[in-house]
Write a protein that holds these residues in place. Structure first.
Motif, mmCIF file in Angstrom:
data_model
loop_
_atom_site.group_PDB
_atom_site.id
_atom_site.type_symbol
_atom_site.label_atom_id
_atom_site.label_comp_id
_atom_site.label_asym_id
_atom_site.label_seq_id
_atom_site.Cartn_x
_atom_site.Cartn_y
_atom_site.Cartn_z
ATOM 1 N N LYS A 141 0.845 -1.199 0.000
ATOM 2 C CA LYS A 141 0.000 0.000 0.000
ATOM 3 C C LYS A 141 0.878 1.246 0.000
ATOM 4 O O LYS A 141 1.721 1.407 0.876
ATOM 5 C CB LYS A 141 -0.888 -0.010 1.237
ATOM 6 C CG LYS A 141 -2.206 -0.675 1.021
ATOM 7 C CD LYS A 141 -3.097 -0.421 2.221
ATOM 8 C CE LYS A 141 -4.438 -1.089 2.043
ATOM 9 N NZ LYS A 141 -5.284 -0.928 3.229
ATOM 10 N N ILE A 142 0.706 2.065 -0.994
ATOM 11 C CA ILE A 142 1.468 3.322 -1.018
ATOM 12 C C ILE A 142 0.491 4.478 -0.886
ATOM 13 O O ILE A 142 -0.420 4.622 -1.706
ATOM 14 C CB ILE A 142 2.285 3.458 -2.317
ATOM 15 C CG1 ILE A 142 3.283 2.314 -2.440
ATOM 16 C CG2 ILE A 142 3.014 4.798 -2.366
ATOM 17 C CD1 ILE A 142 3.951 2.204 -3.765
ATOM 18 N N ASN A 143 0.766 5.260 0.126
ATOM 19 C CA ASN A 143 -0.088 6.428 0.317
ATOM 20 C C ASN A 143 0.588 7.624 -0.347
ATOM 21 O O ASN A 143 1.599 8.138 0.126
ATOM 22 C CB ASN A 143 -0.282 6.665 1.821
ATOM 23 C CG ASN A 143 -1.233 7.813 2.071
ATOM 24 O OD1 ASN A 143 -1.772 8.406 1.141
ATOM 25 N ND2 ASN A 143 -1.452 8.101 3.350
ATOM 26 N N HIS A 144 0.046 8.039 -1.466
ATOM 27 C CA HIS A 144 0.683 9.127 -2.220
ATOM 28 C C HIS A 144 0.536 10.490 -1.561
ATOM 29 O O HIS A 144 1.209 11.438 -1.929
ATOM 30 C CB HIS A 144 0.112 9.154 -3.637
ATOM 31 C CG HIS A 144 0.562 8.002 -4.449
ATOM 32 N ND1 HIS A 144 1.809 7.910 -4.987
ATOM 33 C CD2 HIS A 144 -0.067 6.850 -4.776
ATOM 34 C CE1 HIS A 144 1.948 6.774 -5.632
ATOM 35 N NE2 HIS A 144 0.810 6.092 -5.520
ATOM 36 N N ASN A 145 -0.315 10.587 -0.609
ATOM 37 C CA ASN A 145 -0.532 11.885 0.045
ATOM 38 C C ASN A 145 0.263 12.019 1.348
ATOM 39 O O ASN A 145 0.133 13.020 2.039
ATOM 40 C CB ASN A 145 -2.020 12.079 0.358
ATOM 41 C CG ASN A 145 -2.823 12.141 -0.922
ATOM 42 O OD1 ASN A 145 -2.361 12.696 -1.909
ATOM 43 N ND2 ASN A 145 -4.003 11.538 -0.907
ATOM 44 N N SER A 146 1.096 11.008 1.623
ATOM 45 C CA SER A 146 1.821 11.071 2.898
ATOM 46 C C SER A 146 2.974 12.075 2.821
ATOM 47 O O SER A 146 3.523 12.334 1.757
ATOM 48 C CB SER A 146 2.370 9.687 3.250
ATOM 49 O OG SER A 146 3.405 9.373 2.376
ATOM 50 N N GLU A 147 3.365 12.666 3.929
ATOM 51 C CA GLU A 147 4.473 13.619 4.009
ATOM 52 C C GLU A 147 5.448 13.145 5.074
ATOM 53 O O GLU A 147 5.053 12.437 5.999
ATOM 54 C CB GLU A 147 3.943 14.997 4.409
ATOM 55 C CG GLU A 147 3.237 15.695 3.284
ATOM 56 C CD GLU A 147 2.766 17.071 3.700
ATOM 57 O OE1 GLU A 147 3.047 17.469 4.848
ATOM 58 O OE2 GLU A 147 2.106 17.730 2.889
ATOM 59 N N PHE A 148 6.693 13.517 4.902
ATOM 60 C CA PHE A 148 7.641 13.195 5.971
ATOM 61 C C PHE A 148 8.533 14.404 6.217
ATOM 62 O O PHE A 148 8.757 15.220 5.316
ATOM 63 C CB PHE A 148 8.479 11.960 5.612
ATOM 64 C CG PHE A 148 9.450 12.192 4.505
ATOM 65 C CD1 PHE A 148 10.767 12.528 4.784
ATOM 66 C CD2 PHE A 148 9.058 12.106 3.176
ATOM 67 C CE1 PHE A 148 11.670 12.753 3.764
ATOM 68 C CE2 PHE A 148 9.954 12.334 2.164
ATOM 69 C CZ PHE A 148 11.263 12.652 2.453
ATOM 70 N N ASP A 149 9.024 14.537 7.415
ATOM 71 C CA ASP A 149 9.912 15.652 7.775
ATOM 72 C C ASP A 149 11.351 15.208 7.667
ATOM 73 O O ASP A 149 11.755 14.231 8.301
ATOM 74 C CB ASP A 149 9.620 16.104 9.203
ATOM 75 C CG ASP A 149 8.340 16.909 9.274
ATOM 76 O OD1 ASP A 149 8.022 17.571 8.276
ATOM 77 O OD2 ASP A 149 7.653 16.852 10.316
ATOM 78 N N LEU A 150 12.105 15.941 6.857
ATOM 79 C CA LEU A 150 13.532 15.653 6.744
ATOM 80 C C LEU A 150 14.226 16.193 7.992
ATOM 81 O O LEU A 150 13.970 17.339 8.396
ATOM 82 C CB LEU A 150 14.084 16.345 5.491
ATOM 83 C CG LEU A 150 15.517 16.058 5.102
ATOM 84 C CD1 LEU A 150 15.650 14.614 4.629
ATOM 85 C CD2 LEU A 150 15.962 16.992 4.010
ATOM 86 N N ASP A 151 15.084 15.403 8.581
ATOM 87 C CA ASP A 151 15.764 15.837 9.808
ATOM 88 C C ASP A 151 16.948 16.745 9.431
ATOM 89 O O ASP A 151 17.991 16.276 8.974
ATOM 90 C CB ASP A 151 16.242 14.613 10.582
ATOM 91 C CG ASP A 151 16.805 15.022 11.935
ATOM 92 O OD1 ASP A 151 16.615 16.205 12.303
ATOM 93 O OD2 ASP A 151 17.419 14.178 12.608
ATOM 94 N N LEU A 152 16.758 18.047 9.592
ATOM 95 C CA LEU A 152 17.794 19.013 9.204
ATOM 96 C C LEU A 152 18.758 19.335 10.342
ATOM 97 O O LEU A 152 19.696 20.104 10.148
ATOM 98 C CB LEU A 152 17.140 20.316 8.736
ATOM 99 C CG LEU A 152 16.313 20.221 7.450
ATOM 100 C CD1 LEU A 152 15.544 21.500 7.230
ATOM 101 C CD2 LEU A 152 17.187 19.923 6.265
ATOM 102 N N ALA A 153 18.537 18.777 11.485
ATOM 103 C CA ALA A 153 19.373 19.122 12.651
ATOM 104 C C ALA A 153 20.861 18.820 12.439
ATOM 105 O O ALA A 153 21.703 19.672 12.747
ATOM 106 C CB ALA A 153 18.839 18.410 13.884
#
Lengths: 182, 164
Positions: A8-20
């Protein structure tokens, strides 16, 4: 009948890139670069010359019969280029433009013409008048040192290999001739 | 009836994520700017206060040497003030009465350096980094160059800023 597994691929999902970690690196880099940055970049006038040009200068100094080029700077009249060869003197004058400044493009063209007729000469003797400002002297030295155009180059002979090559340098060696005049 | 006072619900173990994207953007721009101005020269010359150097298209990096500077107000050797300058002219008290081109304090200081570093046997070792204001006339520059030559420092490098 086995059912094929479908991911199952949720095309509307978002993720936060860890910029720290990236920020941590930058925070360390910025002070290092701040310390070693030169906000006013300074240079010195005395250009490092290619070896063939240095050899040609040495050859010119050993040859007393070589043509001599003297440049006189005057705030009122402009520049006089005096070429002395075999006892004969030729004077070229570069006047002031409408803004009462030295006509630098015309001066550069004159230097190129002198260099074309005397490719063996690399030294000029500069004699500014007492009231000529330092910035004008530096500008004239700039015009004389190198050809601004990449298309215009001057022949110079490599003394070691005997081959003829070309250089953009015109008169890189500038001597203040009236320094000891008083 | 006793009224119940509103108490906001505080979760003690709660954490929150700081949005650092904009800060990273700012640092990236800063980093690019600093990388552009990053200097790899061995010798760094500090600009002298009050001296507006002329612009030149020379591409030679600075070398080590004795720093002489002339601003519209003073003549200095490194940080040491040698003479006052008024109207782009060196004060008369510093000029030798017998030789109008000779600056006594400059000669004396250069002589001291000569003795200290034992540069006298080979005068061509002595290099001077000369920072002069762009409006200083040649008459004043000549006095400094003349005195430096007399003191055994004929190799004078003119310091300029990059530009056309």
């Amino acid at each position: 009948m086995a059912r094929r597994f479908k991911m199952k691929i949720n095309h509307n999902s978002e993720f936060d890139l860890d910029l720290a970690p990236l920020l941590a690196v930058m925070v360390k880099l910025v002070p290092v670069l701040l310390v070693s940055s030169a906000f006013v970049q300074m240079m010195i006038i005395e250009t490092e010359l290619p070896q063939v040009v240095q050899q040609a200068i040495a050859k010119q100094e050993n040859n007393p019969k070589a043509a001599q080029v003297a440049v006189e700077m005057n705030k009122k009249d402009g520049i006089r280029i005096i070429v002395t060869e075999n006892g004969q003197t030729k004077v070229e004058l570069v006047g002031l433009n409408s803004e009462k400044q030295i006509d630098m493009p015309a001066l550069h063209a004159k230097f190129q013409a002198v260099k074309k007729s005397h490719p063996e000469v690399f030294k000029i003797e500069l004699s500014p008048d007492a009231d000529v400002p330092y910035k004008e002297i530096v500008r004239v030295m700039d015009e004389a040192r190198k050809s601004r155009s990449n298309d215009i180059k001057f022949p110079v002979k490599n003394e070691q290999t005997g081959q003829e090559t070309s250089t953009e340098y015109m008169f890189p060696e500038i001597v203040f001739a009236n320094l000891m005049d008083g | 009836m006793k009224r119940n006072r509103y108490k906001p619900e505080i979760k003690r173990n709660q954490t929150f994520a700081l949005n650092i994207t904009s800060m990273t953007d700012m640092f990236t721009i800063l980093l690019v700017f600093l990388l552009q101005t990053y200097s790899t020269n061995d010798v760094q010359i500090d600009p002298v206060s009050g001296v507006r150097l002329p612009a030149s298209n020379t591409d030679k990096n600075p070398v080590n040497g004795i720093k002489i500077s002339i601003s519209p107000t003073e003549l200095k050797l490194d940080q040491l003030k040698l003479a006052s300058v008024t109207d782009n002219k060196i004060e008369q008290a510093a000029i030798d009465p017998n030789d109008g081109e000779f600056i006594k304090p400059l000669f004396e200081e250069l002589q001291k350096l000569n003795e200290a570093h034992k540069l006298k046997p080979d005068i061509k070792i002595g290099k001077i980094l000369f920072q002069a204001d762009q409006e200083v006339p040649y008459a004043t520059l000549r006095k400094i160059m003349y005195t430096a030559s007399m003191a055994g420092f004929p190799n004078i490098k003119l310091v300029t800023v990059v530009g056309n």
